[in-house]
Design a protein around this motif. Sequence first.
Motif, short mmCIF file in Angstrom:
data_model
loop_
_atom_site.label_atom_id
_atom_site.label_comp_id
_atom_site.label_asym_id
_atom_site.label_seq_id
_atom_site.Cartn_x
_atom_site.Cartn_y
_atom_site.Cartn_z
N ALA A 256 0.88 -1.18 0.00
CA ALA A 256 0.00 0.00 0.00
C ALA A 256 0.91 1.22 0.00
N THR B 254 -7.00 -5.75 -0.28
CA THR B 254 -5.68 -5.37 -0.77
C THR B 254 -4.98 -6.55 -1.43
N ASP C 299 -6.51 -7.14 -4.80
CA ASP C 299 -6.09 -6.12 -5.76
C ASP C 299 -4.70 -6.42 -6.34
#
Length: 126
Positions: free
Chosen positions: A39, A106, A109
Amino acid sequence: DFDELRTGIFESMGDITYSLQIAPEKEHFILPDCSAAIARFRSEDDVIDGKRYYNPAEPIGLVSMPINSKILITATSSRLIPKELEDYGHGIYHLDQRLVNDFNKTLLDYSYNEVACENIDSIFTI
């Protein structure tokens, strides 16, 4: 050069807090076909001589890597940890369903093509 890349990432993250995240009994982490999910977080604007300058940098702030369906390893830039959570530091943490879902989003993704999970029902809670 992997060593140069690793050194650059660690320098941009600053102090790092390492932790193990444990999923609750009926929750599971998905296992993506990538090695880890990252991230990025926008850097604060620079202030020089009282003037604010836009800083477009988005350095890596969090790296997450599931080692199985119940345990996720995270490396978090200490500058991203809220003040009220600073006391926790390095450690092992038991997550609630919401946080497991956030990590799973996350991980999904960053997956290339496929994910696996010990419990098919967990995938539908993402």
